[in-house]
Each structure stands twice: as C-alpha cells, then as structure tokens.
Write a protein that holds these residues in place. Sequence first.
Motif, PDB file in Angstrom:
ATOM      1  N   UNK B  65       0.885  -1.167   0.000  1.00 34.46           N
ATOM      2  CA  UNK B  65       0.000   0.000   0.000  1.00 34.46           C
ATOM      3  C   UNK B  65       0.920   1.212   0.000  1.00 34.46           C
ATOM      4  N   UNK B  99      -0.838  -8.199  -4.049  1.00 35.21           N
ATOM      5  CA  UNK B  99      -1.875  -7.158  -4.136  1.00 35.21           C
ATOM      6  C   UNK B  99      -1.240  -5.781  -4.008  1.00 35.21           C
ATOM      7  N   UNK B 101      -2.147  -1.500  -3.874  1.00 39.79           N
ATOM      8  CA  UNK B 101      -3.082  -0.362  -3.878  1.00 39.79           C
ATOM      9  C   UNK B 101      -2.366   0.925  -3.509  1.00 39.79           C
ATOM     10  N   UNK B 102      -2.829   2.051  -4.054  1.00 38.65           N
ATOM     11  CA  UNK B 102      -2.349   3.343  -3.565  1.00 38.65           C
ATOM     12  C   UNK B 102      -2.999   3.605  -2.213  1.00 38.65           C
ATOM     13  N   UNK B 103      -2.384   4.430  -1.341  1.00 34.47           N
ATOM     14  CA  UNK B 103      -2.938   4.661   0.003  1.00 34.47           C
ATOM     15  C   UNK B 103      -4.294   5.376  -0.023  1.00 34.47           C
ATOM     16  N   UNK B 106      -8.285   4.420  -3.906  1.00 29.83           N
ATOM     17  CA  UNK B 106      -8.080   3.201  -4.686  1.00 29.83           C
ATOM     18  C   UNK B 106      -9.354   2.858  -5.454  1.00 29.83           C
TER      19      UNK B 106
END
Lengths: 105, 149
Positions: B65, B99, B101-103, B106
């Motif tokens: 993340x 996996x 994701x951007x913080x 998303x």
Amino acid sequence: MNVVGVSACPAGLAHTPMAAKALEKAGKELNWNVKIEQQGMMGPVNAISQKEADAADFVLIASDQKITSMDRFKGKPVIRVDINTCIKAPKAVLKKCAAAIKKEN
Amino acid sequence: MKFSNKDVFLDVNQTSVNSFLKYAAKAAYDAGYTNDIEKLDQSFLAREQEFSTGLEDGFAIPHAKTTAVKKPGFLYFRLSKPLNWKTYDKKPVTDVFALMVPPENAGDKHLQMLANLSTALLEKDFKEKLRSLSSKEMIAQFINEKIGE
C-alpha cells in the motif's frame, strides 16, 4: 449463540474481509448467528447496528488495530483475538470465546 | 480493473521470500502498475515484516500500500520451486497473489475485487481449480469469473 464483531488489519485490504468471511462461515456451520463488520480501506462494510449489538451474547474483535465505534458494545463482553488466528481456525475461535463467556457468567 | 494474462507469471524460480518480492516488484513494473520498483519492493517487505502474509495450502498474499502504486490491482505467480514462507499450516508456498493499492482513492470497485480475491482463497475449490489450469489465458479468465467486475 448470537455473535457480533469487527475485523481490521494493518492494510485493511485482504485479511479484514478474509477474517469476517471465515468467522461468518464457521458460524453457519455451528448454527450460530455471526455477523462481522469489516473496518478496512472501504470504510465499515456489513456494519453492526446498535440493535444487533444489543442482542449479542458477546463481541469478537478480530484485530490488534484501533476499532471505531466501540461504544455500541458497551456492557457486552468483548474478546480480542489475533486476526490470523481467526482466519486459520475460525470455528475454534468462536467455540473458545463462547466457553470463556459461559465461565464468566 | 481487469485481471489479464499479462498479470500471470508461471514457472517463477526464486530462492527466498525477499528475492521473490523483488522479482514481484519488477514484474509489477513490467505490467504497468508502478514506476518505482524499489519503493514497491520496500512496501511488500515492510508488510511482510509486520506479519507474514502466508496463508495455508501453499498460498501467500503479499501486499503493498504505497504511492508507488499507479493503479490498483494484483499479480499471480506460480512458483516452480516452493518457497519457505511462514504459513498457517507450515507448508511451503507455491502460489502467490501480490496485491497493490495506492494509500488513497483506490476506488471501492477495485477494493471489492481485491476483497473478493482474498475471500476466494478461503475456498478449497477455488485453489484446486486454479492450480489445475495451465495456460495464462485460462487462469486470467477463471480469476475474472470468480472475482467479478
């Protein structure tokens, strides 16, 4: 048994929904009512209402994270369990918690 | 977010979890998920050090993340040699979903797909069927069917 709870993990991505699903599935197998709110990246998913909280025999917190809206569970026995244990052995967790509650009463 | 055959990596040969995570960060760069291999690798590593993402039945789900992630998504790796990963059942890992994701922002739809993938890994049927598939195209199609869009 009537169980409500909350799951939460550091990223709020994968283990949060996994623990919730694993516990709910184990609840079904035990013929218990188990509802777990997911406090992850999406915000609260499958939120526990005050009414549901009031009807619960105990509250299971599957997390070592900070949980929001704990005041819903005031007066209820609250048990914290490591989230990985909840994914690994959900049925054993539920049974152990129930046994601990019975002992207290 | 659509899971494509470019997100599938077969016959991956790595000797340690750390070298695998580096490899995964590089693969994410090649698949267009990041411009910063080093930062992505560090994020995978930091999460792993907090607590192992090894599950059971030979699966692990490392996740990152970080702002180094350009678009949310995941990659699937099938290892040619099992890795000694800390898992619930103490079995080595042969299948990995990474996996990313951007913080922030998303997107709930993307997060839901990652949640669907994670919970699918609780099902024996999903894992067995996935392992029975040998082509990247079939694997991508099966995963898309299971996690929905």
